[in-house]
Design a protein around this motif. Structure first.
Motif, PDB file in Angstrom:
ATOM      1  N   UNK A  26      11.971  -2.260  -5.611  1.00  0.00           N
ATOM      2  CA  UNK A  26      11.012  -1.264  -5.121  1.00  0.00           C
ATOM      3  C   UNK A  26      10.638  -0.269  -6.219  1.00  0.00           C
ATOM      4  N   UNK A  27      11.632   0.197  -6.960  1.00  0.00           N
ATOM      5  CA  UNK A  27      11.357   1.142  -8.051  1.00  0.00           C
ATOM      6  C   UNK A  27      10.538   0.451  -9.140  1.00  0.00           C
TER       7      UNK A  27
ATOM      8  N   UNK B 238       0.819  -1.213   0.000  1.00  0.00           N
ATOM      9  CA  UNK B 238       0.000   0.000   0.000  1.00  0.00           C
ATOM     10  C   UNK B 238       0.853   1.262   0.000  1.00  0.00           C
ATOM     11  N   UNK B 239       1.996   1.220   0.659  1.00  0.00           N
ATOM     12  CA  UNK B 239       2.905   2.372   0.614  1.00  0.00           C
ATOM     13  C   UNK B 239       3.358   2.608  -0.825  1.00  0.00           C
ATOM     14  N   UNK B 240       3.615   1.526  -1.561  1.00  0.00           N
ATOM     15  CA  UNK B 240       3.999   1.657  -2.965  1.00  0.00           C
ATOM     16  C   UNK B 240       2.909   2.365  -3.769  1.00  0.00           C
ATOM     17  N   UNK B 241       1.647   2.056  -3.473  1.00  0.00           N
ATOM     18  CA  UNK B 241       0.541   2.767  -4.136  1.00  0.00           C
ATOM     19  C   UNK B 241       0.526   4.238  -3.746  1.00  0.00           C
TER      20      UNK B 241
ATOM     21  N   UNK C 115       5.156  -0.028 -11.725  1.00  0.00           N
ATOM     22  CA  UNK C 115       3.945  -0.797 -12.056  1.00  0.00           C
ATOM     23  C   UNK C 115       2.694  -0.092 -11.532  1.00  0.00           C
ATOM     24  N   UNK C 116       2.757   0.333 -10.273  1.00  0.00           N
ATOM     25  CA  UNK C 116       1.595   0.971  -9.658  1.00  0.00           C
ATOM     26  C   UNK C 116       1.338   2.349 -10.265  1.00  0.00           C
ATOM     27  N   UNK C 117       2.395   3.037 -10.633  1.00  0.00           N
ATOM     28  CA  UNK C 117       2.269   4.346 -11.284  1.00  0.00           C
ATOM     29  C   UNK C 117       1.439   4.199 -12.566  1.00  0.00           C
ATOM     30  N   UNK C 118       1.810   3.259 -13.419  1.00  0.00           N
ATOM     31  CA  UNK C 118       1.083   3.076 -14.668  1.00  0.00           C
ATOM     32  C   UNK C 118      -0.315   2.517 -14.445  1.00  0.00           C
TER      33      UNK C 118
END
Length: 155
Positions: free
Chosen positions: A139-140, A92-95, A145-148
């Motif tokens: 992590x990047x 969720x932090x990645x989102x 992935x989540x960015x797109x």
């Protein structure tokens, strides 16, 4: 949605915020031997504040200065690194980071500069420049992935 109390009603946004709170609370509890329940109780107070329509807290205020907020030791990247350190998958932090990278507010100089980084360097290099995370790290890759994924939902 202009205000936080409106945004937090969205099921997807609420799930991400609550998930981030869970990940961070778990990581803090593991790292510093702090009672997770007390951390989660505090996190619930934060949600209640977000829900308060009388505060009229604008989403643009929360998102402003994204270069600072996405920097190496600030709001999202520091907890991301902590989760990684203690073995917690920071889904969720990645989102949250991906959403921060999509903040597009022309009246915020940092948001404009961030958009320019993404356009000039591409998302992976921009994440490296903004956050200090290694460009070729897992992590990047996950942030990208989540960015797109989120960007596709905005279009």
């Amino acid at each position: 949605m202009h205000n936080l109390h409106q945004a937090i009603k969205d099921d997807n946004i609420r799930a991400i915020v609550k998930g981030m709170q869970e990940e961070i609370s778990t990581a803090l509890s593991k790292k510093y031997d702090v009672d997770k329940e007390s951390l989660m109780a505090y996190a619930e107070k934060v949600i209640k504040r977000f829900e308060n329509p009388y505060l009229q807290d604008e989403v643009t205020r929360v998102g402003r200065e994204p270069l600072r907020k996405l920097s190496s030791e600030d709001r999202l990247i520091a907890p991301l690194k902590l989760c990684s350190e203690v073995g917690i998958t920071p889904n969720f932090i990645l989102y949250g980071i991906a959403a921060g990278l999509l903040f597009d507010y022309k009246e915020d100089a940092q948001a404009v500069k961030m958009r320019e980084y993404v356009e000039q360097f591409g998302i992976k290099k921009a994440v490296n420049v903004i956050t200090g995370l290694e460009e070729e790290s897992d992590l990047v890759e996950e942030i990208e992935k989540r960015y797109f994924e989120l960007k596709g939902k905005l279009i």
